[in-house]
Design an enzyme around this catalytic site. Structure first.
Site, short mmCIF file in Angstrom:
data_model
loop_
_atom_site.label_atom_id
_atom_site.label_comp_id
_atom_site.label_asym_id
_atom_site.label_seq_id
_atom_site.Cartn_x
_atom_site.Cartn_y
_atom_site.Cartn_z
CB SER A 135 31.24 -41.79 -3.05
OG SER A 135 31.11 -43.02 -3.73
CE LYS A 161 31.04 -45.15 -1.11
NZ LYS A 161 29.76 -45.14 -0.39
CE LYS A 163 30.07 -46.34 -5.02
NZ LYS A 163 29.09 -47.00 -4.14
CG ASP A 188 30.30 -48.86 -1.52
OD1 ASP A 188 29.93 -50.04 -1.38
OD2 ASP A 188 29.49 -47.90 -1.60
CD GLU A 213 29.38 -47.97 1.62
OE1 GLU A 213 30.34 -47.17 1.59
OE2 GLU A 213 28.24 -47.64 1.25
CG ASP A 238 24.87 -48.68 1.21
OD1 ASP A 238 23.65 -48.54 1.38
OD2 ASP A 238 25.48 -48.12 0.27
CE LYS A 262 23.89 -44.98 0.26
NZ LYS A 262 24.08 -45.89 -0.90
N GLY A 290 25.22 -41.36 0.30
CA GLY A 290 24.66 -40.51 -0.75
C GLY A 290 24.09 -41.35 -1.87
O1 OSB Z 1 26.69 -47.47 -2.51
O2 OSB Z 1 26.95 -45.63 -1.53
C1 OSB Z 1 26.60 -46.24 -2.54
C2 OSB Z 1 25.69 -43.87 -5.39
C3 OSB Z 1 24.63 -44.53 -5.94
C4 OSB Z 1 24.24 -45.73 -5.41
C5 OSB Z 1 24.92 -46.28 -4.33
C6 OSB Z 1 25.99 -45.62 -3.75
C7 OSB Z 1 26.40 -44.41 -4.32
C8 OSB Z 1 27.55 -43.65 -3.87
C9 OSB Z 1 27.55 -42.20 -4.23
O3 OSB Z 1 28.51 -44.14 -3.32
C10 OSB Z 1 27.48 -41.29 -3.09
C11 OSB Z 1 27.27 -39.87 -3.57
O4 OSB Z 1 28.26 -39.21 -3.88
O5 OSB Z 1 26.11 -39.42 -3.61
MG MG Z 2 27.44 -48.05 -0.63
#
Ligand code: OSB
Ligand code: MG
Length: 368
Positions: A135, A161, A163, A188, A213, A238, A262, A290
């Site tokens: 991510s 992925k 953001k 995402d 996402e 999510d 998660k 994550g």
């Molecule tokens: O939306 O998946 C998410 C991190 C913090 C809060 C929300 C998200 C995320 C990530 C990071 O996308 C995933 C990671 O590398 O741990």
């Molecule tokens: Mg997410």
């Protein structure tokens, strides 16, 4: 079994580079670790909340309060047969899934250690190697993002992925696709759009994303179903999925074609296992999300990812992407094929670096 003692510790760990989402930038993590002790065996977990109530309502301070004042008293000294029984023991606590998950997950670690088995096998996992993605947060410049993607692809990661948010989406995806036309790519949004953005979101279809996402509100399932009917791109939920019933509703409404699981957000292993069974039955693939976890949360994510229906690469990646030095040994590493091998040792399967944890601890509280 009985949990005799619970030790809460807050550690601070600076990230090796900042991580930015549609709701903000993180540079240093505050992580609440939970150590539960039973008959000389310690089980470990972490509360996976963010520092701010922007991803979900929980923060390290709300979790410490809920754990110390409500959850721990409901379980300490109370006999139980299986770790899965801790969830119903804490059912009077509404919400606060990440706090409750930390207790249940630590108990699963104890149980697996007592059985002398790796936790992933104890959970019924079938995958000896899990497929990994990364991510990648919002960057200051598109060139920085392209460079970061090239680096992760070179390391072997199986899907990227990124953001996204209004203003960091179409032009960015355009540039990424121009440079990497064939990679497995997804976006995402962390709830950064509304249905008023329908025409805008429709334009994402041309980028052939594996999935989009959580584009809409964090607490919405119904309107995601309306959006999914209008898009070719698969929606992955999510934030909106808190338990198996949410997953079932999302599937029945057609709100998504994929689910991000998660452990903290769904309240721990027994809930995650229920979601895994349900989605497997319904033919909806899942992957492990994550929360910028330390090695302890990361080890739990690896165990979860070995379950059968976790067929898609998750956001479970190498320790060194996050930390100068992790709190487990060995650190989590990724193979050139973009996989992580499930550990062989009992329980979480990694050594806990107690000295390192001591050095990072800002406060500690023992509950009996
Ligand atoms: O939306 O998946 C998410 C991190 C913090 C809060 C929300 C998200 C995320 C990530 C990071 O996308 C995933 C990671 O590398 O741990
Ligand atoms: Mg997410």
């Amino acid at each position: 079994m009985k949990i005799e003692t619970i030790v809460l510790r807050e550690i601070r760990m600076p990230l090796v580079s900042f991580f930015e989402t549609s709701f903000g930038r993180t540079t240093e993590r505050r992580i609440l670790l939970v150590e539960a002790r039973s008959e000389g065996v310690s089980g470990w977990s972490e509360v996976t909340c963010g520092e701010t109530p922007f991803y979900s309502h929980e923060t390290p301070d709300t979790a410490a309060h809920i754990l110390a004042d409500f959850a721990a008293p409901m379980v300490l000294g109370k006999p139980f047969q299986r770790a899965a029984e801790l969830r119903p023991m804490m059912r009077l606590i509404r919400g606060h899934p990440m706090a409750k998950a930390a207790i249940e997950n630590a108990a699963w670690d104890i149980e697996a250690r007592q059985a002398g088995k790796p936790l992933w096998q104890h959970l019924g996992g079938t995958r000896r190697e899990i497929p990994c993605g990364v991510s990648i947060g919002i960057k200051n410049r598109i060139e920085d993002l392209i460079e970061a993607i090239a680096k992760e692809l070179a390391a072997g990661y199986q899907r990227i992925k990124i953001k996204i948010k209004p203003g960091w989406d179409l032009a960015v995806l355009e540039a990424v696709r121009r440079r990497f036309p064939e990679i497995r790519l997804m976006g995402d949004a962390n709830s950064a759009y509304t249905l008023d953005d329908l025409e805008h979101l429709r334009q994402f279809d041309r980028f052939k994303l594996m999935m989009l996402e959580q584009p809409l509100w964090h607490d919405d399932i119904y309107f995601h179903a309306r959006l999914q009917r209008e898009l070719q791109t698969a929606i992955c939920l999510d934030e909106a999925i808190h338990h198996a019933r949410d997953a079932e509703m999302a599937i029945e409404l057609g709100a998504c074609r994929i689910i991000n699981v998660k452990l903290g957000r769904v309240g721990g292993y027994s809930s995650a296992l229920e979601i895994e069974r349900l989605t497997r039955r319904k033919g909806i693939p899942v992957w492990c999300g994550g929360m910028l976890e330390s090695g302890i949360g990361r080890a739990h994510n690896i165990a979860l990812s070995t379950l059968e229906n976790f067929t898609l690469p998750g956001d479970v990646s190498a320790s060194k992407r996050y930390w100068q030095e992790d709190i487990i040994e060995p650190e989590v590493t990724v193979t050139p094929e973009g996989t992580i091998a499930a550990p062989e040792k009992p329980g979480l399967g990694y050594e806990i670096k107690q000295e390192r944890i001591r050095a990072l601890t800002v406060w500690e509280k023992t509950l009996v």
